[in-house]
Design a protein around this motif. Structure first.
Motif, PDB file in Angstrom:
ATOM      1  N   ARG A  41      13.939   1.835   3.905  1.00  0.00           N
ATOM      2  CA  ARG A  41      12.920   0.811   3.668  1.00  0.00           C
ATOM      3  C   ARG A  41      13.656  -0.472   3.269  1.00  0.00           C
ATOM      4  NH1 ARG A  41       8.133   1.873  -0.593  1.00  0.00           N
ATOM      5  NH2 ARG A  41       7.427   3.268   1.087  1.00  0.00           N
ATOM      6  N   ARG A  50       7.345   7.104   4.868  1.00  0.00           N
ATOM      7  CA  ARG A  50       7.448   8.523   4.497  1.00  0.00           C
ATOM      8  C   ARG A  50       8.875   9.051   4.468  1.00  0.00           C
ATOM      9  NH1 ARG A  50       4.421  10.128   9.255  1.00  0.00           N
ATOM     10  NH2 ARG A  50       5.359   8.155   9.863  1.00  0.00           N
ATOM     11  N   TYR A  51       9.729   8.500   5.331  1.00  0.00           N
ATOM     12  CA  TYR A  51      11.141   8.880   5.330  1.00  0.00           C
ATOM     13  C   TYR A  51      11.902   7.792   6.051  1.00  0.00           C
ATOM     14  CZ  TYR A  51       9.790  10.616   9.952  1.00  0.00           C
ATOM     15  OH  TYR A  51       9.283  10.721  11.217  1.00  0.00           O
ATOM     16  N   TRP A  87      19.039  10.443   5.623  1.00  0.00           N
ATOM     17  CA  TRP A  87      17.896  11.374   5.642  1.00  0.00           C
ATOM     18  C   TRP A  87      18.383  12.813   5.789  1.00  0.00           C
ATOM     19  CZ3 TRP A  87      15.086  13.743  10.143  1.00  0.00           C
ATOM     20  CH2 TRP A  87      13.911  14.391   9.727  1.00  0.00           C
ATOM     21  N   PHE A 130       3.441   9.683  -1.635  1.00  0.00           N
ATOM     22  CA  PHE A 130       4.239   8.592  -1.067  1.00  0.00           C
ATOM     23  C   PHE A 130       3.802   7.285  -1.718  1.00  0.00           C
ATOM     24  CE2 PHE A 130       4.145  11.749   2.392  1.00  0.00           C
ATOM     25  CZ  PHE A 130       5.507  11.888   2.625  1.00  0.00           C
ATOM     26  N   LYS A 131       4.783   6.495  -2.169  1.00  0.00           N
ATOM     27  CA  LYS A 131       4.434   5.206  -2.770  1.00  0.00           C
ATOM     28  C   LYS A 131       4.713   4.111  -1.753  1.00  0.00           C
ATOM     29  CE  LYS A 131       5.428   2.298  -6.755  1.00  0.00           C
ATOM     30  NZ  LYS A 131       6.442   1.980  -7.773  1.00  0.00           N
ATOM     31  N   VAL A 132       3.689   3.394  -1.390  1.00  0.00           N
ATOM     32  CA  VAL A 132       3.840   2.371  -0.352  1.00  0.00           C
ATOM     33  C   VAL A 132       3.626   0.984  -0.947  1.00  0.00           C
ATOM     34  CG1 VAL A 132       3.035   3.992   1.399  1.00  0.00           C
ATOM     35  CG2 VAL A 132       1.409   2.397   0.384  1.00  0.00           C
ATOM     36  N   PRO A 133       4.158  -0.028  -0.283  1.00  0.00           N
ATOM     37  CA  PRO A 133       3.918  -1.399  -0.763  1.00  0.00           C
ATOM     38  C   PRO A 133       2.438  -1.743  -0.633  1.00  0.00           C
ATOM     39  CG  PRO A 133       5.692  -1.326   0.886  1.00  0.00           C
ATOM     40  CD  PRO A 133       5.012  -0.002   0.911  1.00  0.00           C
ATOM     41  N   GLN A 134       2.040  -2.861  -1.226  1.00  0.00           N
ATOM     42  CA  GLN A 134       0.619  -3.233  -1.199  1.00  0.00           C
ATOM     43  C   GLN A 134       0.118  -3.396   0.236  1.00  0.00           C
ATOM     44  OE1 GLN A 134      -0.560  -7.165  -1.926  1.00  0.00           O
ATOM     45  NE2 GLN A 134       1.505  -8.010  -2.059  1.00  0.00           N
ATOM     46  N   ILE A 135      -1.047  -2.878   0.467  1.00  0.00           N
ATOM     47  CA  ILE A 135      -1.631  -3.013   1.800  1.00  0.00           C
ATOM     48  C   ILE A 135      -2.875  -3.894   1.773  1.00  0.00           C
ATOM     49  CG2 ILE A 135      -0.762  -0.865   2.783  1.00  0.00           C
ATOM     50  CD1 ILE A 135      -3.463   0.411   2.077  1.00  0.00           C
ATOM     51  N   SER A 177      10.652  14.688   0.078  1.00  0.00           N
ATOM     52  CA  SER A 177      12.093  14.587  -0.201  1.00  0.00           C
ATOM     53  C   SER A 177      12.767  13.415   0.497  1.00  0.00           C
ATOM     54  CB  SER A 177      12.785  15.898   0.196  1.00  0.00           C
ATOM     55  OG  SER A 177      12.645  16.112   1.600  1.00  0.00           O
ATOM     56  N   GLY A 178      12.196  12.936   1.608  1.00  0.00           N
ATOM     57  CA  GLY A 178      12.828  11.817   2.297  1.00  0.00           C
ATOM     58  C   GLY A 178      12.145  10.488   2.034  1.00  0.00           C
ATOM     59  N   ALA A 179      11.186  10.473   1.135  1.00  0.00           N
ATOM     60  CA  ALA A 179      10.393   9.262   0.927  1.00  0.00           C
ATOM     61  C   ALA A 179      11.230   8.140   0.310  1.00  0.00           C
ATOM     62  CB  ALA A 179       9.197   9.563   0.035  1.00  0.00           C
ATOM     63  N   PRO A 180      11.094   6.929   0.830  1.00  0.00           N
ATOM     64  CA  PRO A 180      11.802   5.789   0.222  1.00  0.00           C
ATOM     65  C   PRO A 180      11.345   5.566  -1.232  1.00  0.00           C
ATOM     66  CG  PRO A 180      10.937   5.185   2.392  1.00  0.00           C
ATOM     67  CD  PRO A 180      10.360   6.531   2.044  1.00  0.00           C
ATOM     68  N   ALA A 181      10.083   5.857  -1.520  1.00  0.00           N
ATOM     69  CA  ALA A 181       9.579   5.742  -2.891  1.00  0.00           C
ATOM     70  C   ALA A 181       8.445   6.740  -3.062  1.00  0.00           C
ATOM     71  CB  ALA A 181       9.081   4.318  -3.153  1.00  0.00           C
ATOM     72  N   GLU A 235      -3.427  -8.744   2.181  1.00  0.00           N
ATOM     73  CA  GLU A 235      -2.847  -9.383   3.354  1.00  0.00           C
ATOM     74  C   GLU A 235      -3.964  -9.915   4.221  1.00  0.00           C
ATOM     75  OE1 GLU A 235      -0.641  -5.755   4.479  1.00  0.00           O
ATOM     76  OE2 GLU A 235       1.067  -7.099   4.588  1.00  0.00           O
TER      77      GLU A 235
END
Lengths: 98, 498
Positions: free
Chosen positions: B333, B329-330, B99, A89-94, A79-83, A97
């Motif tokens: 960003r 995760r929270y 949040w 959880f969707k994260v930018p490319q890792i 619920s608090g995930a930026p994406a 790099e």
């Protein structure tokens, strides 16, 4: 000689994953040098025979019963995930790099 | 007649007698907040609908004759570093703007189950790092005694809310003095319980070996009532003490300290302490003697090194704890344009999300823990911690409790202290308690003659003997009240609607 240089601060900022402007680095290097000069006195007081204390109460390896119990749902955890995408959880490319 | 100026105990009695309902009491506090909080800025978020629903539930239970905890239906302000399910929790930082935590901290769960009405979240220095609330990303709170001055920190919002009669009770957290110093400079009561006495589950970590949540109130008894609601073992906090909660309410009501030995700490007076602070502290000592206690001077030589050790240990633990804010995760960003990689976004987010004091401490802690410096800085500081505990043990062999002024000065003007080291000196008398994991209380002991501002009197008790500081605090408060004729907050300016 300064206890900490501007280059040191830049390196520490990199380790701590904090982008810093040139102005911030200049300012922080001066401030930290003064602070480190003041806190270095901790080295004066305790002899080699004094053991370190990392924690005020001596507890070790505290465990609880390994039983299944209610916890956050997937949706609550996200619920608090930026994406998010597909319940994750969707994260930018890792990769790609250095 | 119950009013917002009543104590929590009086409100509790009026609720039990049926002369007021919790909904009425809660509405009266929201009206007060509406009138004065644009000046005080104690709150970051108000949960009016949730609070009124909690109040109505307390009233309904009472009308059904169901057993009620003493504080059921009494309003409370919650420091914004404790999670409350669904309610914005920022810790005073931009990093957590917007949040809404998916779970209740144990403190909040206990408050809810006791029927305490949570009005909203209070302002604080970002991630509890500061002594003035000036480090809040959302602007400072103001001291109700003089709106141009700081209400202390990091829990300045909680203390200001109590002093301004916006709430009779509040929750704070104390890592190096963040409950006690705000209590001192606002003329209120604040208690840092023994480390491990109150669960840290859901308390956003700053320095895990030092952090402890505790009660803020206008009287010692009110603090005790709240203490008993929030304290106790919690299997979700592995450092929570599995032992009975000290009987602090009973102790606060004793009002008898005849024959008790009060240790006056030699190193926590004199140089660096404002003259009027020392003068009122000595009034407090006189009051203890008149109540039948005996004073003994104790010496804690390592206290002179406590501040230096704290400003290595707390930043070290903070640099590790705050690594969790990684923008994945929270929290916010920054800079996710579909091209930048995860590490770059992390760096940008932490640049934007953290304020100057938090960055300063993360970098300091990263340095103190880094290879080549670890032994000289963090390692030496841990040894000082051992010596501090030895000092306390020796002192408690001579005295039941120890006392000192809580803070070296009264409230200073907002913006007056820019040098970080000068700011850190505010915690000089409160830090040793956290380093040793023992309990500490601050209660008002008068107004400094030179500026008319409140002075705090600190009582320190051995680990898990929190009852002793409530016993001494209760007796001191009663003795001073008899001398003054009225609570000290009656002398504060009456803030009113514009």
């Amino acid at each position: 000689m300064a206890a900490i240089s501007r280059d040191d601060v830049a390196h520490l900022a990199k380790l701590a994953r904090i982008e810093m402007s040139e102005a911030e680095l200049d300012h922080l290097a001066k401030e930290l040098d003064v602070i480190l000069g003041a806190v270095a006195r901790v080295q004066e007081v305790a002899g080699a025979d004094v053991p370190p204390t990392s924690h005020p109460i001596p507890v070790n390896n505290v465990v609880r019963e390994d039983v299944v119990r209610p916890s956050l749902t997937q949706q609550e955890a996200l619920s608090g995930a930026p994406a998010q995408a597909d319940g994750r959880f969707k994260v930018p490319q890792i990769l790609g790099e250095e | 007649m119950t009013s917002i100026r009543s104590t929590a105990s009086e409100m509790s009695a009026a609720l039990a007698a049926g002369t007021i309902t919790s909904v009425e009491l809660t509405e009266a506090h929201f009206a007060r907040i509406e009138d004065v909080d644009s000046d005080v800025h104690a709150f970051l978020y108000l949960d009016k609908a949730g609070a009124l629903a909690q109040a109505a539930e307390s009233d309904a239970k009472r009308s059904r004759g169901e057993a009620q905890s003493p504080l059921s239906g009494v309003p409370l302000a919650l420091k914004d570093l404790l999670t409350q399910k669904g309610i914005p929790t920022t810790c005073g930082s931009k990093m957590l703007e917007g949040w809404r935590p998916p779970y209740d901290s144990t403190v909040v769960a206990k408050l809810k189950s006791a029927g305490v009405v949570i009005l909203g979240k209070t302002n604080m220095d970002e991630f509890a790092m500061g002594s003035s609330t000036e480090n809040s990303a959302y602007g400072p709170s103001h001291n109700p005694w003089d709106l141009t001055r700081i209400p202390g920190g990091s829990g300045g919002g909680s203390a200001a809310a109590i002093a301004a009669f916006e709430a009779p009770l509040a929750i704070g957290s104390d890592t190096g003095g963040s409950i006690r110093q705000p209590a001192a400079v606002t003329g209120t009561v604040g208690v840092k319980p023994t480390y491990g006495g109150v669960s840290r589950y859901g308390l956003i970590a700053f320095s895990s070996s030092l952090d402890q949540a505790g009660p803020c109130a206008r009287t010692v008894l009110d603090a005790a009532l709240l203490h008993e609601v929030i304290a106790g073992h919690d299997e979700r906090d592995s450092t929570s003490i599995n032992a009975p909660v000290p009987q602090v309410v009973k102790a606060a009501k004793k009002l008898d300290i005849k024959g008790m030995k009060i240790g006056v700490v030699k190193e926590l007076q004199g140089d660096g302490f404002q003259a009027g602070v020392l003068e009122r502290f000595h009034d407090g000592l006189d009051a203890l003697v008149s109540a039948g206690a005996e004073l003994v001077e104790v010496s804690c030589p390592t206290f002179d090194y406590a501040l230096a050790a704290y400003y290595l240990i707390a930043p070290s633990e903070c640099s590790s704890n705050l690594a969790r804010f990684d923008s994945m995760r929270y929290g916010i960003r920054v800079g996710d344009d579909g091209v930048r990689g995860a590490e770059e976004i992390m760096n940008l987010t932490r640049h934007e999300g953290f304020g100057p004091e938090v960055k300063r401490r993360i970098i300091l802690g990263t340095y103190a823990l880094s290879s080549g410096y670890y032994d000289a800085y963090y390692g030496s500081a841990q040894k000082v911690r051992t010596l501090l505990m030895r000092d306390f043990n020796a002192a408690f062999a001579q005295a039941d409790v120890l006392v000192s002024p809580t803070a070296p000065t009264t409230a200073f003007k907002i913006g007056a202290i820019e040098d970080p080291l000068a700011m850190y000196l505010n915690d000089i008398a409160t830090i040793p308690v956290n380093m040793a994991g023992i309990g500490g209380m601050s209660l008002p002991c008068g107004l400094a003659p030179e500026d008319g501002l409140p002075v705090g009197f600190q009582i320190m008790a051995p680990a898990m003997r929190d009852d002793l500081m409530y016993q001494v605090g209760g007796a001191l408060e009663a003795t001073l009240l008899a001398k003054w004729g009225a609570p000290i907050l009656d002398l504060a300016p009456v803030l009113a609607a514009k």
